[in-house]
Design a protein around this motif. Structure first.
Motif, PDB file in Angstrom:
ATOM      1  N   ASP A   1     -61.395  78.616   8.086  1.00 35.73           N
ATOM      2  CA  ASP A   1     -61.396  80.142   7.259  1.00 35.73           C
ATOM      3  C   ASP A   1     -63.161  80.147   6.962  1.00 35.73           C
ATOM      4  OD1 ASP A   1     -58.773  80.281   7.422  1.00 35.73           O
ATOM      5  OD2 ASP A   1     -58.270  79.907   5.473  1.00 35.73           O
ATOM      6  N   ARG A   2     -63.624  79.213   6.472  1.00 35.99           N
ATOM      7  CA  ARG A   2     -65.230  79.321   6.473  1.00 35.99           C
ATOM      8  C   ARG A   2     -66.104  79.339   7.556  1.00 35.99           C
ATOM      9  NH1 ARG A   2     -67.123  75.178   4.368  1.00 35.99           N
ATOM     10  NH2 ARG A   2     -68.722  76.031   3.013  1.00 35.99           N
ATOM     11  N   ALA A   3     -65.685  78.757   8.567  1.00 30.97           N
ATOM     12  CA  ALA A   3     -66.235  78.733   9.965  1.00 30.97           C
ATOM     13  C   ALA A   3     -67.256  79.708  10.379  1.00 30.97           C
ATOM     14  CB  ALA A   3     -65.685  78.159  11.164  1.00 30.97           C
ATOM     15  N   ARG A   4     -66.695  80.874  10.197  1.00 27.53           N
ATOM     16  CA  ARG A   4     -67.484  82.456  10.508  1.00 27.53           C
ATOM     17  C   ARG A   4     -68.044  82.972   9.385  1.00 27.53           C
ATOM     18  NH1 ARG A   4     -62.989  85.331  14.173  1.00 27.53           N
ATOM     19  NH2 ARG A   4     -61.684  84.946  12.256  1.00 27.53           N
ATOM     20  N   HIS A   5     -68.102  82.249   8.102  1.00 23.74           N
ATOM     21  CA  HIS A   5     -68.702  83.138   7.051  1.00 23.74           C
ATOM     22  C   HIS A   5     -70.198  83.173   7.409  1.00 23.74           C
ATOM     23  CE1 HIS A   5     -65.437  82.401   3.933  1.00 23.74           C
ATOM     24  NE2 HIS A   5     -64.910  83.404   4.936  1.00 23.74           N
ATOM     25  N   PRO A   6     -70.980  83.832   6.763  1.00 22.43           N
ATOM     26  CA  PRO A   6     -72.413  83.957   6.890  1.00 22.43           C
ATOM     27  C   PRO A   6     -72.883  82.409   6.200  1.00 22.43           C
ATOM     28  CG  PRO A   6     -71.670  86.049   5.803  1.00 22.43           C
ATOM     29  CD  PRO A   6     -70.604  85.209   5.739  1.00 22.43           C
ATOM     30  N   GLU A   7     -74.076  81.984   6.700  1.00 25.03           N
ATOM     31  CA  GLU A   7     -74.606  80.822   6.257  1.00 25.03           C
ATOM     32  C   GLU A   7     -74.733  80.616   4.739  1.00 25.03           C
ATOM     33  OE1 GLU A   7     -78.640  77.816   6.943  1.00 25.03           O
ATOM     34  OE2 GLU A   7     -78.003  79.688   8.398  1.00 25.03           O
ATOM     35  N   GLU A   8     -75.294  81.784   4.110  1.00 26.79           N
ATOM     36  CA  GLU A   8     -75.623  81.640   2.640  1.00 26.79           C
ATOM     37  C   GLU A   8     -74.026  81.032   1.924  1.00 26.79           C
ATOM     38  OE1 GLU A   8     -76.895  84.414  -1.072  1.00 26.79           O
ATOM     39  OE2 GLU A   8     -76.933  85.179   0.768  1.00 26.79           O
ATOM     40  N   LYS A   9     -73.156  81.866   2.753  1.00 26.29           N
ATOM     41  CA  LYS A   9     -71.903  81.606   1.936  1.00 26.29           C
ATOM     42  C   LYS A   9     -71.287  80.081   2.090  1.00 26.29           C
ATOM     43  CE  LYS A   9     -67.833  82.870  -0.206  1.00 26.29           C
ATOM     44  NZ  LYS A   9     -67.752  83.278  -1.539  1.00 26.29           N
ATOM     45  N   ARG A  10     -71.557  79.579   3.510  1.00 27.35           N
ATOM     46  CA  ARG A  10     -71.037  78.347   3.847  1.00 27.35           C
ATOM     47  C   ARG A  10     -71.990  77.392   3.275  1.00 27.35           C
ATOM     48  NH1 ARG A  10     -73.142  77.752   8.776  1.00 27.35           N
ATOM     49  NH2 ARG A  10     -73.334  80.009   9.273  1.00 27.35           N
ATOM     50  N   ALA A  11     -73.048  77.608   2.879  1.00 31.96           N
ATOM     51  CA  ALA A  11     -73.864  76.747   1.994  1.00 31.96           C
ATOM     52  C   ALA A  11     -73.622  76.369   0.791  1.00 31.96           C
ATOM     53  CB  ALA A  11     -75.447  76.972   2.201  1.00 31.96           C
ATOM     54  N   GLU A  12     -72.632  77.087   0.121  1.00 29.19           N
ATOM     55  CA  GLU A  12     -72.399  77.031  -1.172  1.00 29.19           C
ATOM     56  C   GLU A  12     -71.737  75.939  -1.554  1.00 29.19           C
ATOM     57  OE1 GLU A  12     -70.411  80.577  -2.437  1.00 29.19           O
ATOM     58  OE2 GLU A  12     -72.238  81.901  -2.438  1.00 29.19           O
ATOM     59  N   THR A  13     -70.889  75.382  -0.693  1.00 30.87           N
ATOM     60  CA  THR A  13     -69.941  74.266  -0.987  1.00 30.87           C
ATOM     61  C   THR A  13     -69.476  73.728   0.679  1.00 30.87           C
ATOM     62  OG1 THR A  13     -67.952  73.293  -2.111  1.00 30.87           O
ATOM     63  CG2 THR A  13     -67.525  75.725  -0.729  1.00 30.87           C
ATOM     64  N   GLY A  14     -68.993  72.355   0.453  1.00 32.99           N
ATOM     65  CA  GLY A  14     -68.529  71.795   1.773  1.00 32.99           C
ATOM     66  C   GLY A  14     -67.327  70.856   1.317  1.00 32.99           C
ATOM     67  N   ALA A  15     -66.872  70.357   2.550  1.00 30.61           N
ATOM     68  CA  ALA A  15     -65.727  69.595   2.625  1.00 30.61           C
ATOM     69  C   ALA A  15     -65.433  68.223   1.434  1.00 30.61           C
ATOM     70  CB  ALA A  15     -65.256  69.139   3.799  1.00 30.61           C
ATOM     71  N   THR A  16     -66.661  67.831   1.199  1.00 30.99           N
ATOM     72  CA  THR A  16     -66.821  66.774   0.454  1.00 30.99           C
ATOM     73  C   THR A  16     -66.598  67.351  -1.152  1.00 30.99           C
ATOM     74  OG1 THR A  16     -68.162  65.412   1.579  1.00 30.99           O
ATOM     75  CG2 THR A  16     -68.188  64.933  -0.859  1.00 30.99           C
ATOM     76  N   GLU A  17     -67.167  68.526  -1.398  1.00 27.36           N
ATOM     77  CA  GLU A  17     -67.053  69.151  -2.705  1.00 27.36           C
ATOM     78  C   GLU A  17     -65.680  69.755  -2.961  1.00 27.36           C
ATOM     79  OE1 GLU A  17     -69.536  69.193  -0.628  1.00 27.36           O
ATOM     80  OE2 GLU A  17     -70.797  70.905  -0.934  1.00 27.36           O
ATOM     81  N   HIS A  18     -64.959  70.109  -1.846  1.00 27.10           N
ATOM     82  CA  HIS A  18     -63.386  70.182  -1.583  1.00 27.10           C
ATOM     83  C   HIS A  18     -62.724  69.156  -2.304  1.00 27.10           C
ATOM     84  CE1 HIS A  18     -59.555  71.154   0.138  1.00 27.10           C
ATOM     85  NE2 HIS A  18     -59.782  72.374  -0.123  1.00 27.10           N
ATOM     86  N   ASP A  19     -62.847  68.249  -1.633  1.00 29.00           N
ATOM     87  CA  ASP A  19     -62.018  67.017  -2.048  1.00 29.00           C
ATOM     88  C   ASP A  19     -62.355  66.364  -3.402  1.00 29.00           C
ATOM     89  OD1 ASP A  19     -61.139  67.360   0.456  1.00 29.00           O
ATOM     90  OD2 ASP A  19     -62.292  65.583   1.507  1.00 29.00           O
ATOM     91  N   THR A  20     -63.601  66.229  -3.963  1.00 29.63           N
ATOM     92  CA  THR A  20     -63.812  65.697  -5.122  1.00 29.63           C
ATOM     93  C   THR A  20     -63.939  66.566  -6.331  1.00 29.63           C
ATOM     94  OG1 THR A  20     -66.195  66.085  -4.634  1.00 29.63           O
ATOM     95  CG2 THR A  20     -65.108  64.013  -3.839  1.00 29.63           C
ATOM     96  N   GLY A  21     -64.145  67.831  -6.003  1.00 28.66           N
ATOM     97  CA  GLY A  21     -64.408  69.056  -7.317  1.00 28.66           C
ATOM     98  C   GLY A  21     -65.958  68.783  -7.711  1.00 28.66           C
ATOM     99  N   LEU A  22     -66.694  68.274  -6.936  1.00 25.80           N
ATOM    100  CA  LEU A  22     -68.233  68.123  -7.265  1.00 25.80           C
ATOM    101  C   LEU A  22     -68.777  69.463  -6.893  1.00 25.80           C
ATOM    102  CD1 LEU A  22     -68.671  64.437  -6.554  1.00 25.80           C
ATOM    103  CD2 LEU A  22     -68.399  65.561  -9.003  1.00 25.80           C
ATOM    104  N   THR A  23     -70.404  69.638  -7.133  1.00 25.77           N
ATOM    105  CA  THR A  23     -70.862  70.629  -6.573  1.00 25.77           C
ATOM    106  C   THR A  23     -71.950  69.978  -5.599  1.00 25.77           C
ATOM    107  OG1 THR A  23     -72.766  70.561  -8.354  1.00 25.77           O
ATOM    108  CG2 THR A  23     -70.656  72.077  -8.783  1.00 25.77           C
ATOM    109  N   VAL A  24     -72.708  70.888  -4.776  1.00 26.40           N
ATOM    110  CA  VAL A  24     -73.828  70.371  -3.893  1.00 26.40           C
ATOM    111  C   VAL A  24     -74.695  69.666  -4.533  1.00 26.40           C
ATOM    112  CG1 VAL A  24     -75.444  71.219  -2.413  1.00 26.40           C
ATOM    113  CG2 VAL A  24     -73.050  72.264  -2.272  1.00 26.40           C
TER     114      VAL A  24
END
Length: 262
Positions: free
Chosen positions: A86-109
């Motif tokens: 769902d995030r793959a086609r988002h603008p780079e600024e939006k994609r850079a806000e978080t990633g898969a590791t943050e999704h799995d751990t609840g942490l921030t960049v």
């Protein structure tokens, strides 16, 4: 009947679980503990070995035995792949806000330290079979390590493989300096016109190798989970293959399967 070292381990376990000594705090020296419990040093060492195998304490050479701090837990669900798509086609600024590791751990960049290493390799029999290519076909191997800034061990050991000729259509995909790539692999594949249609994951458990135990900083007796992931394009071809080694003491896998209504 419980053996002497088991009774001592029980007593120490209760103390640790009650919060005294606290996580990160050093236990008394083995000789002092042996005197306290009126046993020999080898018996005391056995008791501490039980707690070490349970992950409650860790022994640091030259410093002593410490109550182990709780490590960041990793919850990996099977909905993460759709989340990434769902995030793959988002603008780079939006994609850079978080990633898969943050999704799995609840942490921030800002909580994370990320490392990526790219090398070229040739497909062995296993990888050739996975991709449906000839043995010796040129591949791009990517090694990823991500850890919490306050910890010294990564959450997992990841080796990801792509067919070099395919990803070379976008030269930026061959440059590890572009990592961490906003949007991850699904966005990388999107830049060369590939959409994922399915992700297949197989998980097994085994004892860690010496190298894995050292890098993941896991105690004796703790198993690793080995996840092998096939990413297929919408036409059914395997376009990416990953081997992920996860420490069993701080990883949880959760699978949710929607069921069709009768």
């Amino acid at each position: 009947m419980a053996k002497r070292y088991e009774k001592i381990a029980d007593a120490l376990r209760e103390e640790i679980r009650s919060g005294s000594p606290a996580p990160g705090e050093r236990l008394a020296a083995e000789t002092a503990l042996a005197e306290k419990y009126k046993v020999s040093p080898p018996t005391m060492r056995q008791a501490l070995g039980v707690l070490q195998a349970e992950g409650l304490v860790e022994r640091i050479h030259g410093r002593g035995t410490f109550v182990r701090k709780e490590r960041t837990r990793n919850l990996r669900t099977n909905e993460r792949h759709q989340w990434e798509k769902d995030r793959a086609r988002h603008p780079e600024e939006k994609r850079a806000e978080t990633g898969a590791t943050e999704h799995d751990t609840g942490l921030t960049v800002s909580d994370l330290v990320f490392e990526a290493e790219y090398t070229e390799t040739e497909a062995d029999a296993e990888l050739a079979g996975v991709f449906g290519v000839e043995v010796g076909t040129r591949l791009l191997e990517r090694r990823y390590r991500t850890r919490h800034r306050s910890e010294d061990a990564p959450f997992s050991l990841i080796s990801s493989y792509l067919v070099h000729e395919v990803v070379a259509e976008n030269p930026e995909l061959l440059d590890s300096g572009k990592e961490p790539w906003p949007g991850g692999t699904q966005n990388q594949l999107y830049t060369i016109g590939i959409e994922l249609g399915a992700v297949e994951e197989r998980v097994t458990a085994r004892p860690p190798t010496v190298e894995e135990a050292e890098e993941l900083n896991i105690t004796p007796g703790v198993a690793v989970l080995v996840l092998k992931k096939l990413s297929r394009s919408t036409d059914g071809n395997v376009v990416e293959y990953s081997r992920v080694v996860l420490p069993g003491d701080r990883t949880e896998l959760m699978f949710t399967t929607p069921l069709r209504k009768w």
